[in-house]
Scaffold this motif. Structure first.
Motif, PDB file in Angstrom:
ATOM      1  N   LEU A   1      41.194  52.304 -26.265  1.00  0.00           N
ATOM      2  CA  LEU A   1      41.050  50.869 -26.540  1.00  0.00           C
ATOM      3  C   LEU A   1      40.276  50.190 -25.427  1.00  0.00           C
ATOM      4  N   SER A   2      39.320  49.341 -25.829  1.00  0.00           N
ATOM      5  CA  SER A   2      38.535  48.623 -24.840  1.00  0.00           C
ATOM      6  C   SER A   2      38.672  47.118 -25.063  1.00  0.00           C
ATOM      7  N   ALA A   3      38.801  46.357 -23.968  1.00  0.00           N
ATOM      8  CA  ALA A   3      38.854  44.890 -24.045  1.00  0.00           C
ATOM      9  C   ALA A   3      38.151  44.309 -22.827  1.00  0.00           C
TER      10      ALA A   3
ATOM     11  N   LEU B   1      36.177  33.934 -27.898  1.00  0.00           N
ATOM     12  CA  LEU B   1      34.894  34.593 -27.687  1.00  0.00           C
ATOM     13  C   LEU B   1      33.836  33.865 -28.518  1.00  0.00           C
ATOM     14  N   MET B   2      32.676  33.654 -27.913  1.00  0.00           N
ATOM     15  CA  MET B   2      31.598  33.013 -28.664  1.00  0.00           C
ATOM     16  C   MET B   2      30.839  34.062 -29.464  1.00  0.00           C
ATOM     17  N   ASP B   3      30.485  33.686 -30.654  1.00  0.00           N
ATOM     18  CA  ASP B   3      29.707  34.541 -31.530  1.00  0.00           C
ATOM     19  C   ASP B   3      28.391  33.817 -31.805  1.00  0.00           C
ATOM     20  N   PRO B   4      27.223  34.351 -31.537  1.00  0.00           N
ATOM     21  CA  PRO B   4      26.854  35.662 -31.005  1.00  0.00           C
ATOM     22  C   PRO B   4      27.341  35.915 -29.563  1.00  0.00           C
ATOM     23  N   LEU B   5      27.338  37.212 -29.244  1.00  0.00           N
ATOM     24  CA  LEU B   5      27.906  37.651 -27.967  1.00  0.00           C
ATOM     25  C   LEU B   5      27.124  37.153 -26.742  1.00  0.00           C
ATOM     26  N   LYS B   6      25.805  37.217 -26.831  1.00  0.00           N
ATOM     27  CA  LYS B   6      25.006  36.865 -25.644  1.00  0.00           C
ATOM     28  C   LYS B   6      24.870  35.348 -25.552  1.00  0.00           C
ATOM     29  N   SER B   7      25.944  34.709 -25.144  1.00  0.00           N
ATOM     30  CA  SER B   7      26.012  33.254 -25.064  1.00  0.00           C
ATOM     31  C   SER B   7      26.763  32.851 -23.805  1.00  0.00           C
ATOM     32  N   VAL B   8      26.475  31.645 -23.349  1.00  0.00           N
ATOM     33  CA  VAL B   8      27.132  31.134 -22.147  1.00  0.00           C
ATOM     34  C   VAL B   8      27.487  29.668 -22.377  1.00  0.00           C
ATOM     35  N   SER B   9      28.642  29.251 -21.867  1.00  0.00           N
ATOM     36  CA  SER B   9      29.051  27.849 -21.999  1.00  0.00           C
ATOM     37  C   SER B   9      29.506  27.335 -20.636  1.00  0.00           C
ATOM     38  N   GLY B  10      29.660  26.030 -20.521  1.00  0.00           N
ATOM     39  CA  GLY B  10      30.189  25.508 -19.261  1.00  0.00           C
ATOM     40  C   GLY B  10      29.974  24.024 -19.103  1.00  0.00           C
TER      41      GLY B  10
ATOM     42  N   ALA C   1      19.402  41.402 -21.834  1.00  0.00           N
ATOM     43  CA  ALA C   1      19.921  40.226 -22.539  1.00  0.00           C
ATOM     44  C   ALA C   1      21.015  39.526 -21.736  1.00  0.00           C
ATOM     45  N   SER C   2      21.856  40.303 -21.061  1.00  0.00           N
ATOM     46  CA  SER C   2      22.931  39.691 -20.267  1.00  0.00           C
ATOM     47  C   SER C   2      22.349  38.834 -19.141  1.00  0.00           C
ATOM     48  N   VAL C   3      21.364  39.380 -18.449  1.00  0.00           N
ATOM     49  CA  VAL C   3      20.760  38.614 -17.353  1.00  0.00           C
ATOM     50  C   VAL C   3      20.023  37.397 -17.928  1.00  0.00           C
TER      51      VAL C   3
ATOM     52  N   LEU D   1      38.056  40.771 -22.415  1.00  0.00           N
ATOM     53  CA  LEU D   1      38.573  39.422 -22.177  1.00  0.00           C
ATOM     54  C   LEU D   1      40.079  39.474 -21.994  1.00  0.00           C
ATOM     55  N   THR D   2      40.582  38.614 -21.123  1.00  0.00           N
ATOM     56  CA  THR D   2      42.038  38.567 -20.922  1.00  0.00           C
ATOM     57  C   THR D   2      42.739  38.176 -22.229  1.00  0.00           C
ATOM     58  N   THR D   3      42.030  37.382 -23.050  1.00  0.00           N
ATOM     59  CA  THR D   3      42.663  36.908 -24.294  1.00  0.00           C
ATOM     60  C   THR D   3      42.746  37.993 -25.367  1.00  0.00           C
TER      61      THR D   3
ATOM     62  N   ILE E   1      29.719  47.572 -25.208  1.00  0.00           N
ATOM     63  CA  ILE E   1      28.900  48.491 -24.407  1.00  0.00           C
ATOM     64  C   ILE E   1      29.793  49.477 -23.637  1.00  0.00           C
ATOM     65  N   GLY E   2      30.843  48.957 -23.025  1.00  0.00           N
ATOM     66  CA  GLY E   2      31.754  49.810 -22.267  1.00  0.00           C
ATOM     67  C   GLY E   2      32.377  50.866 -23.169  1.00  0.00           C
ATOM     68  N   LYS E   3      32.831  50.406 -24.318  1.00  0.00           N
ATOM     69  CA  LYS E   3      33.433  51.344 -25.287  1.00  0.00           C
ATOM     70  C   LYS E   3      32.411  52.392 -25.720  1.00  0.00           C
TER      71      LYS E   3
ATOM     72  N   SER F   1      31.996  27.691 -15.649  1.00  0.00           N
ATOM     73  CA  SER F   1      32.284  28.154 -17.013  1.00  0.00           C
ATOM     74  C   SER F   1      33.746  28.488 -17.233  1.00  0.00           C
ATOM     75  N   PRO F   2      34.258  28.216 -18.441  1.00  0.00           N
ATOM     76  CA  PRO F   2      35.605  28.696 -18.773  1.00  0.00           C
ATOM     77  C   PRO F   2      35.655  30.216 -18.616  1.00  0.00           C
ATOM     78  N   GLY F   3      36.744  30.694 -18.087  1.00  0.00           N
ATOM     79  CA  GLY F   3      36.864  32.135 -17.867  1.00  0.00           C
ATOM     80  C   GLY F   3      36.620  32.494 -16.409  1.00  0.00           C
TER      81      GLY F   3
ATOM     82  N   TYR G   1      45.047  54.783 -18.168  1.00  0.00           N
ATOM     83  CA  TYR G   1      44.061  53.718 -17.916  1.00  0.00           C
ATOM     84  C   TYR G   1      42.796  54.381 -17.381  1.00  0.00           C
ATOM     85  N   GLY G   2      41.650  53.989 -17.954  1.00  0.00           N
ATOM     86  CA  GLY G   2      40.385  54.536 -17.448  1.00  0.00           C
ATOM     87  C   GLY G   2      39.590  53.424 -16.809  1.00  0.00           C
ATOM     88  N   PHE G   3      39.234  53.558 -15.533  1.00  0.00           N
ATOM     89  CA  PHE G   3      38.520  52.435 -14.913  1.00  0.00           C
ATOM     90  C   PHE G   3      37.032  52.440 -15.236  1.00  0.00           C
TER      91      PHE G   3
HETATM   92  C1  B1M Z   1      39.332  53.736 -23.779  1.00  0.00           C
HETATM   93  O1  B1M Z   1      39.306  53.760 -22.384  1.00  0.00           O
HETATM   94  C2  B1M Z   1      38.444  52.970 -21.743  1.00  0.00           C
HETATM   95  C3  B1M Z   1      38.184  53.295 -20.421  1.00  0.00           C
HETATM   96  C4  B1M Z   1      37.274  52.585 -19.671  1.00  0.00           C
HETATM   97  C5  B1M Z   1      36.649  51.506 -20.289  1.00  0.00           C
HETATM   98  C6  B1M Z   1      36.919  51.136 -21.617  1.00  0.00           C
HETATM   99  C7  B1M Z   1      37.836  51.875 -22.364  1.00  0.00           C
HETATM  100  N1  B1M Z   1      36.182  50.049 -21.924  1.00  0.00           N
HETATM  101  C8  B1M Z   1      35.448  49.746 -20.854  1.00  0.00           C
HETATM  102  N2  B1M Z   1      35.719  50.610 -19.848  1.00  0.00           N
HETATM  103  C9  B1M Z   1      35.148  50.748 -18.527  1.00  0.00           C
HETATM  104  O2  B1M Z   1      34.113  51.695 -18.629  1.00  0.00           O
HETATM  105  C10 B1M Z   1      32.881  51.034 -18.891  1.00  0.00           C
HETATM  106  C11 B1M Z   1      31.753  51.814 -18.289  1.00  0.00           C
HETATM  107  O3  B1M Z   1      31.944  52.104 -16.956  1.00  0.00           O
HETATM  108  C12 B1M Z   1      33.055  49.628 -18.334  1.00  0.00           C
HETATM  109  O4  B1M Z   1      32.805  48.770 -19.436  1.00  0.00           O
HETATM  110  P1  B1M Z   1      32.334  47.243 -19.278  1.00  0.00           P
HETATM  111  O5  B1M Z   1      32.135  46.723 -20.653  1.00  0.00           O
HETATM  112  O6  B1M Z   1      33.302  46.558 -18.403  1.00  0.00           O
HETATM  113  O7  B1M Z   1      30.953  47.388 -18.522  1.00  0.00           O
HETATM  114  C13 B1M Z   1      29.709  47.304 -19.155  1.00  0.00           C
HETATM  115  C14 B1M Z   1      29.102  48.659 -19.208  1.00  0.00           C
HETATM  116  C15 B1M Z   1      28.862  46.379 -18.297  1.00  0.00           C
HETATM  117  N3  B1M Z   1      29.543  45.104 -18.121  1.00  0.00           N
HETATM  118  C16 B1M Z   1      29.266  44.023 -18.835  1.00  0.00           C
HETATM  119  O8  B1M Z   1      28.381  44.011 -19.673  1.00  0.00           O
HETATM  120  C17 B1M Z   1      30.038  42.786 -18.508  1.00  0.00           C
HETATM  121  C18 B1M Z   1      29.699  42.305 -17.102  1.00  0.00           C
HETATM  122  C19 B1M Z   1      30.120  40.888 -16.783  1.00  0.00           C
HETATM  123  C20 B1M Z   1      29.555  40.438 -15.443  1.00  0.00           C
HETATM  124  C21 B1M Z   1      29.696  39.853 -17.828  1.00  0.00           C
HETATM  125  C22 B1M Z   1      28.440  39.656 -18.403  1.00  0.00           C
HETATM  126  C23 B1M Z   1      27.256  40.535 -18.036  1.00  0.00           C
HETATM  127  C24 B1M Z   1      28.181  38.648 -19.358  1.00  0.00           C
HETATM  128  N4  B1M Z   1      29.016  37.638 -19.688  1.00  0.00           N
HETATM  129 CO1  B1M Z   1      30.871  37.555 -19.220  1.00  0.00          CO
HETATM  130  N5  B1M Z   1      30.747  39.086 -18.132  1.00  0.00           N
HETATM  131  C25 B1M Z   1      31.906  39.507 -17.600  1.00  0.00           C
HETATM  132  C26 B1M Z   1      31.694  40.765 -16.851  1.00  0.00           C
HETATM  133  C27 B1M Z   1      32.372  40.904 -15.519  1.00  0.00           C
HETATM  134  C28 B1M Z   1      32.546  42.347 -15.124  1.00  0.00           C
HETATM  135  N6  B1M Z   1      32.508  42.589 -13.868  1.00  0.00           N
HETATM  136  O9  B1M Z   1      32.749  43.210 -15.932  1.00  0.00           O
HETATM  137  C29 B1M Z   1      33.173  38.919 -18.080  1.00  0.00           C
HETATM  138  C30 B1M Z   1      33.698  39.876 -19.124  1.00  0.00           C
HETATM  139  N7  B1M Z   1      32.729  37.680 -18.728  1.00  0.00           N
HETATM  140  C31 B1M Z   1      33.585  36.709 -18.633  1.00  0.00           C
HETATM  141  C32 B1M Z   1      33.411  35.416 -19.182  1.00  0.00           C
HETATM  142  C33 B1M Z   1      34.436  34.390 -18.866  1.00  0.00           C
HETATM  143  C34 B1M Z   1      32.313  35.092 -19.975  1.00  0.00           C
HETATM  144  N8  B1M Z   1      31.211  35.902 -20.129  1.00  0.00           N
HETATM  145  C35 B1M Z   1      30.323  35.315 -20.949  1.00  0.00           C
HETATM  146  C36 B1M Z   1      28.972  35.649 -21.085  1.00  0.00           C
HETATM  147  C37 B1M Z   1      28.371  36.717 -20.461  1.00  0.00           C
HETATM  148  C38 B1M Z   1      26.882  37.041 -20.546  1.00  0.00           C
HETATM  149  C39 B1M Z   1      26.268  36.675 -21.895  1.00  0.00           C
HETATM  150  C40 B1M Z   1      26.127  36.319 -19.464  1.00  0.00           C
HETATM  151  C41 B1M Z   1      26.889  38.543 -20.156  1.00  0.00           C
HETATM  152  C42 B1M Z   1      26.956  39.424 -21.403  1.00  0.00           C
HETATM  153  C43 B1M Z   1      28.240  40.117 -21.655  1.00  0.00           C
HETATM  154  C44 B1M Z   1      28.110  41.329 -22.532  1.00  0.00           C
HETATM  155  N9  B1M Z   1      28.716  42.420 -22.171  1.00  0.00           N
HETATM  156  O10 B1M Z   1      27.445  41.314 -23.530  1.00  0.00           O
HETATM  157  C45 B1M Z   1      30.964  34.201 -21.700  1.00  0.00           C
HETATM  158  C46 B1M Z   1      31.546  34.741 -22.990  1.00  0.00           C
HETATM  159  C47 B1M Z   1      30.483  35.212 -23.953  1.00  0.00           C
HETATM  160  C48 B1M Z   1      30.993  35.088 -25.349  1.00  0.00           C
HETATM  161  N10 B1M Z   1      30.210  35.564 -26.264  1.00  0.00           N
HETATM  162  O11 B1M Z   1      32.044  34.531 -25.583  1.00  0.00           O
HETATM  163  C49 B1M Z   1      32.117  33.792 -20.746  1.00  0.00           C
HETATM  164  C50 B1M Z   1      33.342  33.325 -21.503  1.00  0.00           C
HETATM  165  C51 B1M Z   1      31.608  32.726 -19.766  1.00  0.00           C
HETATM  166  C52 B1M Z   1      31.243  31.449 -20.464  1.00  0.00           C
HETATM  167  N11 B1M Z   1      32.155  30.531 -20.574  1.00  0.00           N
HETATM  168  O12 B1M Z   1      30.109  31.339 -20.894  1.00  0.00           O
HETATM  169  C53 B1M Z   1      34.804  37.116 -17.857  1.00  0.00           C
HETATM  170  C54 B1M Z   1      36.039  37.301 -18.736  1.00  0.00           C
HETATM  171  C55 B1M Z   1      37.226  36.691 -18.031  1.00  0.00           C
HETATM  172  C56 B1M Z   1      38.410  36.560 -18.901  1.00  0.00           C
HETATM  173  N12 B1M Z   1      39.264  35.665 -18.504  1.00  0.00           N
HETATM  174  O13 B1M Z   1      38.599  37.181 -19.876  1.00  0.00           O
HETATM  175  C57 B1M Z   1      34.286  38.382 -17.086  1.00  0.00           C
HETATM  176  C58 B1M Z   1      35.355  39.403 -16.787  1.00  0.00           C
HETATM  177  C59 B1M Z   1      33.608  37.829 -15.825  1.00  0.00           C
HETATM  178  C60 B1M Z   1      34.592  37.325 -14.778  1.00  0.00           C
HETATM  179  N13 B1M Z   1      35.177  36.174 -14.897  1.00  0.00           N
HETATM  180  O14 B1M Z   1      34.806  38.015 -13.845  1.00  0.00           O
HETATM  181  C61 B1M Z   1      34.503  49.602 -17.832  1.00  0.00           C
HETATM  182  O15 B1M Z   1      35.139  48.363 -18.020  1.00  0.00           O
END
Ligand code: B1M
Lengths: 237, 212
Positions: free
Chosen positions: B145-147, A191-200, A124-126, B149-151, B103-105, A159-161, B194-196
């Motif tokens: 805690l998992s987040a 954050l956009m709701d639903p999660l799997k969304s993109v804007s720009g 879904a993300s891709v 977004l910067t916000t 998903i990460g959480k 895109s914002p972000g 912090y857990g990466f």
């Molecule tokens: C308790 O202790 C712990 C310890 C470790 C913990 C933990 C807690 N929680 C997590 N971890 C850690 O362990 C996990 C497993 O190893 C990891 O968890 P994660 O959740 O990080 O990893 C997941 C398993 C896989 N990772 C993911 O699924 C996220 C990957 C990235 C590339 C990503 C994706 C794929 C997507 N995105 Co977007 N996305 C990004 C992400 C950039 C990145 N490199 O992470 C991020 C989160 N997204 C971002 C943005 C901006 C956006 N995204 C958007 C959209 C999307 C997709 C739909 C295309 C897709 C789906 C996201 C989803 N998860 O459902 C938009 C928002 C969607 C919304 N609903 O509002 C949009 C706002 C873009 C837009 N304007 O459309 C960025 C946020 C920036 C910010 N300023 O906050 C972002 C960081 C990318 C960037 N700029 O580098 C670790 O972080």
């Protein structure tokens, strides 16, 4: 005028490589048959549950200047601020895969169908990115057909972000685009709701307008390679 | 190979029917549910965690192994309760208020469970008070805690502050993670760790509860 459209989920099925890459599996790595079949199952489930829809709306450079300024939280210098005044045409875009797919992912996690849940999430993300690309491309093709843009014009989405455009910019973008008809809403956290969304914003113009040096202060901490890949594809000109 | 090594092997290979059959067999032959848990199921997941960290296997393999482990755990649970076997510790996890990314959480929760922790998953969009109330209600040692977004990151500070202001800082530790979160941010908001990624989160939580 707002242009809302739907896209068949089957059109958005991503490549296996892209899905596996998001799960940390390097491109070209040979995976066991179980993982391949998990990926295929996730793709089938995606087609059943995704409800892809998008909205795109033309915006003038003057209007976009205000939208881009948003809540005043962008980085002082950004690529978009440089690029958009050079664009021939601009459009705001928002797309979503709908709520069912996120529900499906959650339910699969809750019922311990872990690997499939995670695979579906990656599909879904891709696909969400593909959807944005598809809606954008339809818009560009139509503009070309109507001779509203140069045949050589290139369109890229920002895109914002990303790239110094603060996430709070979502509020102004949503205010102008009003994506409610496709079921998209914005939370206080932007954050956009639903999660799997993109804007720009889609910026359309000669290829060269999209070129920039990755030398902004925020580029140092950024691991995303998308901007470079996109510039390479455009051949920077 | 003895039954428990075989069981661990079943977990490693994500072989649910093998894990189910061997857990049932071990219940009949081994006597101690704790031993089956530690030397069979958790041992299997430990091997999986190590291989994952060494990039020998990937996320889908880990998740297939975890699912197989849960099948065994399901069979074992009544006996663990009967034997009064405690988990390593209780961990409350959730994605912070305003964040729907989970998903990460979820992965962190899965890996913690696989390591022998009891995980109370509050889901996503969780308010600071809900985190703290849940930690008190379940007598948890750690809040995770998992987040994404910067916000939504500032909510993490609110949780850490709330833990302290309620005087729970000594017995409830906090760990934060997610794409935009860093070690430096964790330090700044006063989080205990912090857990990466998910595997790293397990190591950090073990350290927090002194089970490393
Ligand atoms: C308790 O202790 C712990 C310890 C470790 C913990 C933990 C807690 N929680 C997590 N971890 C850690 O362990 C996990 C497993 O190893 C990891 O968890 P994660 O959740 O990080 O990893 C997941 C398993 C896989 N990772 C993911 O699924 C996220 C990957 C990235 C590339 C990503 C994706 C794929 C997507 N995105 Co977007 N996305 C990004 C992400 C950039 C990145 N490199 O992470 C991020 C989160 N997204 C971002 C943005 C901006 C956006 N995204 C958007 C959209 C999307 C997709 C739909 C295309 C897709 C789906 C996201 C989803 N998860 O459902 C938009 C928002 C969607 C919304 N609903 O509002 C949009 C706002 C873009 C837009 N304007 O459309 C960025 C946020 C920036 C910010 N300023 O906050 C972002 C960081 C990318 C960037 N700029 O580098 C670790 O972080």
């Amino acid at each position: 005028m707002n242009d809302t459209s739907t896209v068949a989920a089957a059109e958005l099925i991503p490549s296996r490589g892209a899905v596996l890459e998001l799960q940390g599996i390097p491109r070209g790595h040979v995976v066991p048959r179980e993982i391949e079949s998990l990926c295929d199952q996730a793709m089938a489930l995606f087609v059943q549950t995704a409800e892809p829809a998008g909205i795109i709306k033309r915006v003038s450079a003057a209007e976009f200047a205000t939208i881009y300024a948003g809540e005043g939280r962008n980085e002082p210098q950004t690529p978009v601020a440089e690029i958009f005044p050079r664009a021939d045409r601009l459009a705001l875009i928002a797309v979503t895969l709908g709520p069912s797919i996120s529900r499906e992912i959650s339910e699969r996690f809750q019922s311990d169908d872990l690997a499939l849940a995670c695979m579906l999430d990656a599909v879904a993300s891709v696909a969400a990115d593909h959807l944005a690309e598809t809606v954008q491309q339809r818009h560009v093709d139509r503009r070309r057909e109507l001779k509203e843009i140069d045949q050589e014009a290139r369109a890229l989405r920002y895109s914002p972000g990303y790239c110094g455009w603060h996430l709070s910019g979502q509020r102004a973008l949503f205010g102008f685009l009003d994506p409610e008809p496709i079921g998209l809403s914005l939370r206080d956290s932007f954050l956009m709701d639903p999660l799997k969304s993109v804007s720009g914003v889609v910026l359309i113009g000669a290829g060269w307008i999209h070129a920039f040096d990755n030398a902004y202060p925020f580029c140092t901490d950024c691991h995303a390679r998308g901007c470079r890949e996109r510039m390479d594809v455009l051949g920077q000109g | 190979m003895d039954t428990l090594s075989d069981l661990a092997d079943g977990v490693v290979n994500g072989d649910e029917s093998k894990v189910s059959a061997l857990t049932a067999q071990a219940i009949d032959t081994e006597g101690s549910a704790k031993r089956i848990l530690d030397d069979g199921l958790i041992r299997g997941m430990t091997i999986v965690g190590e291989r994952f960290k060494a990039h020998e296997i990937f996320l889908p393999d880990v998740l297939m192994a975890a699912k197989a482990m849960y099948v065994g755990l399901g069979l074992l649970r009544p006996l663990l309760i009967e034997e009064n076997v405690d988990s390593l510790a209780k961990v409350v996890v959730g994605s912070v208020q305003g964040d729907l990314h989970d998903i990460g959480k979820n992965l962190v929760g899965i890996m913690l469970k696989g390591a022998g922790f009891e995980v109370i998953d509050l889901g996503n969009d969780v308010s600071p008070s809900r985190f703290v109330e849940a930690a008190k209600e379940h007598d948890a040692s750690v809040i995770g805690l998992s987040a994404l977004l910067t916000t939504t990151m500032p909510v993490m500070k609110s949780v850490v502050d709330e833990v302290r202001s309620q005087g729970l800082g000594d017995r409830v530790k906090t760990i934060v993670g997610g794409a935009p979160v860093s070690e430096d941010f964790a330090r700044k908001i006063g989080a205990d760790a912090y857990g990466f990624d998910a595997a790293n989160a397990v190591d950090k939580v073990k350290t927090l509860v002194g089970k490393n």
